[in-house]
Design an enzyme around this catalytic site. Structure first.
Site, PDB file in Angstrom:
ATOM      1  N   CYS A 109      47.592  38.868  33.415  1.00  0.00           N
ATOM      2  CA  CYS A 109      46.376  38.791  34.247  1.00  0.00           C
ATOM      3  C   CYS A 109      45.755  40.181  34.395  1.00  0.00           C
ATOM      4  O   CYS A 109      46.413  41.108  34.876  1.00  0.00           O
ATOM      5  CB  CYS A 109      46.723  38.196  35.615  1.00  0.00           C
ATOM      6  SG  CYS A 109      45.385  38.314  36.813  1.00  0.00           S
ATOM      7  N   HIS A 167      32.849  37.790  44.380  1.00  0.00           N
ATOM      8  CA  HIS A 167      31.840  38.777  44.030  1.00  0.00           C
ATOM      9  C   HIS A 167      31.008  39.079  45.278  1.00  0.00           C
ATOM     10  O   HIS A 167      30.501  38.137  45.920  1.00  0.00           O
ATOM     11  CB  HIS A 167      30.888  38.229  42.968  1.00  0.00           C
ATOM     12  CG  HIS A 167      31.536  37.839  41.672  1.00  0.00           C
ATOM     13  ND1 HIS A 167      31.449  38.611  40.534  1.00  0.00           N
ATOM     14  CD2 HIS A 167      32.272  36.751  41.326  1.00  0.00           C
ATOM     15  CE1 HIS A 167      32.095  38.013  39.543  1.00  0.00           C
ATOM     16  NE2 HIS A 167      32.600  36.878  40.001  1.00  0.00           N
ATOM     17  N   CYS A 204      45.808  41.428  38.002  1.00  0.00           N
ATOM     18  CA  CYS A 204      47.153  41.854  38.418  1.00  0.00           C
ATOM     19  C   CYS A 204      47.450  43.239  37.846  1.00  0.00           C
ATOM     20  O   CYS A 204      48.084  44.072  38.507  1.00  0.00           O
ATOM     21  CB  CYS A 204      48.209  40.844  37.980  1.00  0.00           C
ATOM     22  SG  CYS A 204      48.230  39.335  38.985  1.00  0.00           S
ATOM     23  N   ASN A 221      33.691  31.944  41.562  1.00  0.00           N
ATOM     24  CA  ASN A 221      33.582  30.987  40.467  1.00  0.00           C
ATOM     25  C   ASN A 221      34.935  30.320  40.259  1.00  0.00           C
ATOM     26  O   ASN A 221      35.982  30.965  40.350  1.00  0.00           O
ATOM     27  CB  ASN A 221      33.149  31.698  39.179  1.00  0.00           C
ATOM     28  CG  ASN A 221      31.748  32.266  39.284  1.00  0.00           C
ATOM     29  OD1 ASN A 221      30.885  31.685  39.933  1.00  0.00           O
ATOM     30  ND2 ASN A 221      31.518  33.413  38.659  1.00  0.00           N
ATOM     31  N   THR A 263      35.807  33.574  34.436  1.00  0.00           N
ATOM     32  CA  THR A 263      36.378  34.160  33.210  1.00  0.00           C
ATOM     33  C   THR A 263      37.722  34.817  33.463  1.00  0.00           C
ATOM     34  O   THR A 263      38.518  34.958  32.537  1.00  0.00           O
ATOM     35  CB  THR A 263      35.412  35.192  32.591  1.00  0.00           C
ATOM     36  OG1 THR A 263      35.157  36.228  33.545  1.00  0.00           O
ATOM     37  CG2 THR A 263      34.103  34.536  32.191  1.00  0.00           C
ATOM     38  N   HIS A 301      42.114  34.862  38.241  1.00  0.00           N
ATOM     39  CA  HIS A 301      42.756  35.417  39.446  1.00  0.00           C
ATOM     40  C   HIS A 301      41.694  35.320  40.528  1.00  0.00           C
ATOM     41  O   HIS A 301      40.592  35.867  40.350  1.00  0.00           O
ATOM     42  CB  HIS A 301      43.181  36.876  39.191  1.00  0.00           C
ATOM     43  CG  HIS A 301      43.874  37.558  40.336  1.00  0.00           C
ATOM     44  ND1 HIS A 301      45.125  38.143  40.216  1.00  0.00           N
ATOM     45  CD2 HIS A 301      43.508  37.774  41.625  1.00  0.00           C
ATOM     46  CE1 HIS A 301      45.492  38.678  41.372  1.00  0.00           C
ATOM     47  NE2 HIS A 301      44.507  38.481  42.247  1.00  0.00           N
ATOM     48  N   HIS A 348      48.743  36.726  43.380  1.00  0.00           N
ATOM     49  CA  HIS A 348      47.992  36.001  42.353  1.00  0.00           C
ATOM     50  C   HIS A 348      47.818  34.532  42.732  1.00  0.00           C
ATOM     51  O   HIS A 348      48.799  33.812  42.949  1.00  0.00           O
ATOM     52  CB  HIS A 348      48.704  36.082  40.996  1.00  0.00           C
ATOM     53  CG  HIS A 348      47.947  35.383  39.918  1.00  0.00           C
ATOM     54  ND1 HIS A 348      47.099  36.036  39.055  1.00  0.00           N
ATOM     55  CD2 HIS A 348      47.855  34.063  39.595  1.00  0.00           C
ATOM     56  CE1 HIS A 348      46.537  35.167  38.244  1.00  0.00           C
ATOM     57  NE2 HIS A 348      46.977  33.951  38.550  1.00  0.00           N
ATOM     58  N   HIS A 405      38.942  35.648  42.963  1.00  0.00           N
ATOM     59  CA  HIS A 405      38.139  36.830  43.289  1.00  0.00           C
ATOM     60  C   HIS A 405      36.797  36.389  43.844  1.00  0.00           C
ATOM     61  O   HIS A 405      36.277  35.316  43.506  1.00  0.00           O
ATOM     62  CB  HIS A 405      37.939  37.732  42.068  1.00  0.00           C
ATOM     63  CG  HIS A 405      37.327  37.062  40.882  1.00  0.00           C
ATOM     64  ND1 HIS A 405      38.053  36.287  40.009  1.00  0.00           N
ATOM     65  CD2 HIS A 405      36.048  37.043  40.420  1.00  0.00           C
ATOM     66  CE1 HIS A 405      37.254  35.826  39.062  1.00  0.00           C
ATOM     67  NE2 HIS A 405      36.027  36.263  39.289  1.00  0.00           N
ATOM     68  N   GLY A 457      32.130  28.991  35.578  1.00  0.00           N
ATOM     69  CA  GLY A 457      31.887  30.314  35.013  1.00  0.00           C
ATOM     70  C   GLY A 457      32.976  31.327  35.311  1.00  0.00           C
ATOM     71  O   GLY A 457      32.750  32.537  35.223  1.00  0.00           O
TER      72      GLY A 457
HETATM   73  P1  DGP Z   1      34.123  35.644  36.861  1.00  0.00           P
HETATM   74  O1  DGP Z   1      33.130  35.372  35.780  1.00  0.00           O
HETATM   75  O2  DGP Z   1      33.730  35.065  38.216  1.00  0.00           O
HETATM   76  O3  DGP Z   1      35.531  35.271  36.450  1.00  0.00           O
HETATM   77  O4  DGP Z   1      34.077  37.209  37.067  1.00  0.00           O
HETATM   78  C1  DGP Z   1      34.951  38.123  36.491  1.00  0.00           C
HETATM   79  C2  DGP Z   1      34.348  39.470  36.685  1.00  0.00           C
HETATM   80  O5  DGP Z   1      35.350  40.435  36.420  1.00  0.00           O
HETATM   81  C3  DGP Z   1      33.188  39.791  35.751  1.00  0.00           C
HETATM   82  O6  DGP Z   1      32.009  39.998  36.528  1.00  0.00           O
HETATM   83  C4  DGP Z   1      33.591  41.066  35.040  1.00  0.00           C
HETATM   84  C5  DGP Z   1      34.748  41.556  35.849  1.00  0.00           C
HETATM   85  N1  DGP Z   1      35.787  42.216  35.071  1.00  0.00           N
HETATM   86  C6  DGP Z   1      36.471  41.688  34.021  1.00  0.00           C
HETATM   87  N2  DGP Z   1      37.369  42.576  33.568  1.00  0.00           N
HETATM   88  C7  DGP Z   1      37.259  43.677  34.360  1.00  0.00           C
HETATM   89  C8  DGP Z   1      37.945  44.923  34.391  1.00  0.00           C
HETATM   90  O7  DGP Z   1      38.842  45.226  33.601  1.00  0.00           O
HETATM   91  N3  DGP Z   1      37.545  45.801  35.355  1.00  0.00           N
HETATM   92  C9  DGP Z   1      36.561  45.518  36.250  1.00  0.00           C
HETATM   93  N4  DGP Z   1      36.252  46.455  37.139  1.00  0.00           N
HETATM   94  N5  DGP Z   1      35.903  44.341  36.264  1.00  0.00           N
HETATM   95  C10 DGP Z   1      36.267  43.440  35.320  1.00  0.00           C
END
Ligand code: DGP
Length: 113
Positions: free
Chosen positions: A4, A101, A7, A86, A94, A97, A46, A99, A92
């Site tokens: 992850c 926004h 993580c 999301n 990606t 884990h 997690h 989270h 959406g």
């Molecule tokens: P979601 O699409 O809701 O799963 O948002 C995942 C977000 O995580 C996306 O806006 C980009 C961000 N993201 C992915 N990998 C990394 C990373 O390695 N570092 C940071 N700071 N953000 C990341």
């Protein structure tokens, strides 16, 4: 979860621009910002998404909301902001884990989808 990304960020194995950390939560700048302020708030435990929460773990979401309001204030988002989580592929999501926004610093679209 060893595979992850978030993580790994919590463990310090992947660098991030941290804006807040305590024993339960971490907040850091999104790598691909969608607004002038785009912060991700995550629990250190997690959970794949909201779908993985239960009555015992769900209070972490309240902690996240309170932190979001605090970070919004600290980042000058006095005229408003948006909090999004999301869930799953159609939602959406990606990174699997949980989270949230925190988006602001500009007039956001009224469209939600
Ligand atoms: P979601 O699409 O809701 O799963 O948002 C995942 C977000 O995580 C996306 O806006 C980009 C961000 N993201 C992915 N990998 C990394 C990373 O390695 N570092 C940071 N700071 N953000 C990341």
């Amino acid at each position: 979860m060893s595979d992850c990304i978030f993580c790994k960020i919590i463990a310090g194995e992947i660098p991030s621009t941290k804006v807040y950390e305590d024993d339960k939560l971490l907040a850091f700048r999104d790598i691909n910002p969608q607004a002038p302020v785009h912060i991700l708030i995550i629990p250190k435990t997690h959970y794949d998404s909201v779908n993985a929460l239960d009555e015992k773990s769900a209070p972490i979401v309240a902690d996240i909301m309170l932190l979001a309001a605090k970070l919004a204030k600290e980042n000058g988002l006095d005229s408003g902001y948006r909090i999004i989580t999301n869930i799953g592929d159609d939602g959406g999501q990606t990174v699997k884990h949980l989270h949230f926004h925190l988006l602001g610093g500009v007039k956001l679209s009224e469209k939600m989808a």
